[in-house]
Design a protein around this motif. Structure first.
Motif, short mmCIF file in Angstrom:
data_model
loop_
_atom_site.label_atom_id
_atom_site.label_comp_id
_atom_site.label_asym_id
_atom_site.label_seq_id
_atom_site.Cartn_x
_atom_site.Cartn_y
_atom_site.Cartn_z
N ARG A 1 0.85 -1.19 0.00
CA ARG A 1 0.00 0.00 0.00
C ARG A 1 0.90 1.24 0.00
O ARG A 1 2.11 1.17 0.24
CB ARG A 1 -0.91 -0.01 1.22
CG ARG A 1 -1.80 -1.23 1.33
CD ARG A 1 -2.98 -1.13 0.39
NE ARG A 1 -3.79 -2.32 0.40
CZ ARG A 1 -4.74 -2.57 1.31
NH1 ARG A 1 -4.95 -1.73 2.31
NH2 ARG A 1 -5.47 -3.68 1.24
N ARG B 1 -5.73 0.55 -9.70
CA ARG B 1 -6.45 0.24 -8.46
C ARG B 1 -7.02 -1.19 -8.55
O ARG B 1 -7.50 -1.63 -9.60
CB ARG B 1 -7.60 1.23 -8.26
CG ARG B 1 -7.11 2.65 -7.94
CD ARG B 1 -8.30 3.57 -7.67
NE ARG B 1 -7.86 4.94 -7.41
CZ ARG B 1 -7.50 5.40 -6.21
NH1 ARG B 1 -7.52 4.57 -5.17
NH2 ARG B 1 -7.11 6.65 -6.07
N ARG B 2 -7.00 -1.85 -7.45
CA ARG B 2 -7.61 -3.18 -7.37
C ARG B 2 -9.13 -3.04 -7.23
O ARG B 2 -9.66 -1.92 -7.11
CB ARG B 2 -7.05 -3.96 -6.19
CG ARG B 2 -5.59 -4.37 -6.39
CD ARG B 2 -5.09 -5.15 -5.19
NE ARG B 2 -3.77 -5.73 -5.47
CZ ARG B 2 -3.59 -6.92 -6.02
NH1 ARG B 2 -4.63 -7.66 -6.37
NH2 ARG B 2 -2.36 -7.39 -6.23
N ALA B 3 -9.79 -4.15 -7.21
CA ALA B 3 -11.25 -4.13 -7.11
C ALA B 3 -11.73 -3.46 -5.84
O ALA B 3 -12.81 -2.84 -5.80
CB ALA B 3 -11.80 -5.55 -7.20
N ASN B 4 -10.93 -3.52 -4.79
CA ASN B 4 -11.33 -2.91 -3.52
C ASN B 4 -11.04 -1.41 -3.47
O ASN B 4 -11.27 -0.75 -2.46
CB ASN B 4 -10.63 -3.61 -2.35
CG ASN B 4 -9.11 -3.55 -2.46
OD1 ASN B 4 -8.55 -2.83 -3.28
ND2 ASN B 4 -8.43 -4.34 -1.61
N GLY B 5 -10.48 -0.85 -4.59
CA GLY B 5 -10.23 0.59 -4.66
C GLY B 5 -8.85 1.01 -4.22
O GLY B 5 -8.48 2.18 -4.38
N TYR B 6 -8.08 0.12 -3.65
CA TYR B 6 -6.74 0.46 -3.18
C TYR B 6 -5.71 0.29 -4.29
O TYR B 6 -5.82 -0.60 -5.12
CB TYR B 6 -6.34 -0.41 -1.99
CG TYR B 6 -7.13 -0.12 -0.72
CD1 TYR B 6 -6.87 1.05 0.00
CD2 TYR B 6 -8.11 -0.99 -0.27
CE1 TYR B 6 -7.58 1.33 1.16
CE2 TYR B 6 -8.83 -0.72 0.89
CZ TYR B 6 -8.56 0.46 1.60
OH TYR B 6 -9.26 0.74 2.74
N GLU C 1 -2.06 -0.82 -5.46
CA GLU C 1 -1.10 -1.82 -5.02
C GLU C 1 0.24 -1.54 -5.70
O GLU C 1 0.35 -1.59 -6.93
CB GLU C 1 -1.58 -3.22 -5.38
CG GLU C 1 -0.77 -4.33 -4.74
CD GLU C 1 -0.95 -4.40 -3.22
OE1 GLU C 1 -0.04 -4.90 -2.55
OE2 GLU C 1 -2.02 -3.95 -2.73
#
Length: 251
Positions: A2, A31-36, A38
């Motif tokens: 992160r 962004r990953r599916a969770n919005g973060y 990586e």
């Protein structure tokens, strides 16, 4: 990783990471599916390189140029230029410190007019006893101003001329007499009979090198106007007459 973990690993702040993203120095990960976001090893490598380059003193625009060259062939040139620039800054700092040390070590200390040249500070120290005269204080202020505002060559001529005007006990005594006559004109009218005596005494204290040619005097008319406005009317008239006397002597 992160963003906080990336920042911690490289030793920067998350705010810096976001700033580098904004400037386009550091690519933003998807962004990953969770919005973060990586971050991977490549981001850490680039971020570490940005940190090293900025710590060397490169500006962010220069860092962008270095990063844009994937082969890094311009890096040596950029770092060489940086090294030369730092050498110039070191030399400038040495000169400034030498000037400060000269002022601090000068007899009489730093003059009230501030950090003037060591030569002018020494002349001011030799005439410190004249500082009881309001006119002498104004004179020192205008000399300090001129030394700051003039080009280097003219500054040297100014200091040399001031040294001629105040460089001997007799010259200092004459200056003290002229200042006393000018101080006495506070509250007097421009047609006061003492004005002519003060003008001649002042003209007798000014060496030729300190007084500019008529053409140069016209160029500094705005400075003279401000100087006159700061004097009592009779004092201003005495200075004008002194300059006219010196002008006539040059013809």
């Amino acid at each position: 990783m992160r963003i906080g973990e990336l920042a911690a690993v490289v030793g920067v702040t998350t705010r810096a990471v976001r700033h580098y993203h904004h400037l386009g120095l550091l690519p933003e990960p998807e962004r990953r599916a969770n919005g973060y976001r990586e971050y991977g090893l490549r981001h850490a490598v680039v971020l570490a390189r940005i940190r090293r380059l900025t710590e060397l003193g490169l500006g962010l625009a220069e860092v962008r140029d270095v990063l844009a060259d994937d082969a890094g062939k311009d890096l040596v040139e950029v770092l060489t230029e940086l090294d030369e620039d730092l050498a110039r800054q070191e030399e400038a700092l040495r000169e400034r410190r030498a000037r400060l040390r000269s002022l601090l070590d000068a007899e009489g200390g730093v003059p009230a007019e501030g950090p003037v040249s060591p030569e002018l500070a020494a002349l001011f120290a030799g005439t410190a006893h004249l500082s009881d005269s309001p006119m002498a204080v104004k004179d020192r202020e205008i000399i300090a101003f001129l030394e700051t505002a003039m080009p280097a060559g003219d500054r040297e001529r100014l200091v040399s001329s001031v040294g001629e005007a105040l460089g001997s006990p007799g010259a200092v005594a004459r200056a003290g007499e002229a200042y006393a006559l000018l101080d006495a004109l506070v509250g007097a009218e421009p047609d006061d009979q003492r004005v002519d005596e003060a003008a001649r005494a002042l003209a007798g204290c000014i060496p030729p090198g300190l007084f500019p040619e008529a053409g140069e005097l016209d160029q500094h008319d705005h400075v003279l106007r401000v100087f006159y406005d700061d004097l009592a009317p009779a004092q201003a008239e005495a200075v004008r007459r002194a300059l006219r006397i010196l002008t006539e002597e040059r013809r």
